[in-house]
Design an enzyme around this catalytic site. Structure first.
Site, PDB file in Angstrom:
ATOM      1  CE1 TYR A 178       3.712  16.802 -22.149  1.00 49.77           C
ATOM      2  CE2 TYR A 178       2.297  17.190 -24.027  1.00 49.77           C
ATOM      3  CZ  TYR A 178       3.316  17.450 -23.315  1.00 49.77           C
ATOM      4  OH  TYR A 178       4.141  18.470 -23.781  1.00 49.77           O
ATOM      5  N   GLY A 179       0.696  10.584 -22.589  1.00 46.11           N
ATOM      6  CA  GLY A 179      -0.214   9.479 -22.338  1.00 46.11           C
ATOM      7  C   GLY A 179       0.209   8.529 -21.051  1.00 46.11           C
ATOM      8  CG  ASN A 180       3.568   9.303 -19.650  1.00 43.69           C
ATOM      9  OD1 ASN A 180       4.129   8.160 -20.233  1.00 43.69           O
ATOM     10  ND2 ASN A 180       4.171  10.506 -20.107  1.00 43.69           N
ATOM     11  NE  ARG A 198       9.356  16.603 -20.460  1.00 40.97           N
ATOM     12  CZ  ARG A 198      10.410  17.155 -21.210  1.00 40.97           C
ATOM     13  NH1 ARG A 198      10.287  18.636 -21.614  1.00 40.97           N
ATOM     14  NH2 ARG A 198      11.141  16.493 -21.803  1.00 40.97           N
ATOM     15  CG  HIS A 204      -0.169   0.279   2.541  1.00 35.40           C
ATOM     16  ND1 HIS A 204      -0.020   1.087   2.998  1.00 35.40           N
ATOM     17  CD2 HIS A 204      -0.270  -1.148   3.220  1.00 35.40           C
ATOM     18  CE1 HIS A 204       0.653   0.854   4.241  1.00 35.40           C
ATOM     19  NE2 HIS A 204       0.559  -0.435   4.374  1.00 35.40           N
ATOM     20  CG  ASP A 245       4.135   8.556 -23.601  1.00 35.30           C
ATOM     21  OD1 ASP A 245       4.964   8.142 -23.392  1.00 35.30           O
ATOM     22  OD2 ASP A 245       3.262   9.351 -23.146  1.00 35.30           O
TER      23      ASP A 245
END
Length: 144
Positions: free
Chosen positions: A131-133, A109, A22, A30
């Site tokens: 920016y697909g992270n 970023r 946890h 990406d």
């Protein structure tokens, strides 16, 4: 292959998810993400989009309920633009898999890179969206 386990989940990724405790975070990156220069624990999921990975991971994964937003994405650099459909696609994948969407916030970023360095692992996907992270923070798994 195992019954009930999404075929997008490799044995290495399943092992990593099981090892996480946890508060640990995992980055779904990406194809543009500098994973190998930021992290030692990099898992390849080439050809698999992040929405598919989210559909596969989230039914096995408890989101951290003790933070405001267990989902983090990267903000576009000033002067650049984001495709708003990316976030929508990711949240829809989570909603489809688990029936709700946890809160999401966005980081600058380099703040995202700093956070990624501290993650348990980075999964490099086949996601081509700029920016697909996304970072997912694991919570306490309830005992059934």
């Amino acid at each position: 292959m195992l019954k009930g386990i999404h075929p997008a989940l490799s044995p290495e990724l399943l092992k990593t998810l099981a090892e996480m405790g946890h508060g640990d975070e995992i980055v779904l990156a990406d194809t543009h993400f500098p994973a190998h220069s930021l992290h030692k624990n990099v898992i390849r999921a080439d050809g698999i989009s992040i929405d598919i990975l989210l559909e596969a991971i989230t039914p096995l994964f408890e989101f951290d309920a003790y933070v405001d937003a267990p989902l983090l994405m990267m903000k576009a650099v000033e002067g650049d633009s984001l495709d708003p459909n990316v976030e929508t696609r990711y949240l829809n994948a989570i909603e489809s898999a688990v029936g709700f969407t946890p809160n999401l916030t966005c980081l600058e970023r380099f703040d995202f890179y700093t956070r990624a360095k501290q993650a348990y692992a980075v999964v490099v996907s086949g996601e081509i969206a700029k920016y697909g992270n996304i970072i997912i923070k694991k919570g306490v798994t309830p005992i059934l």
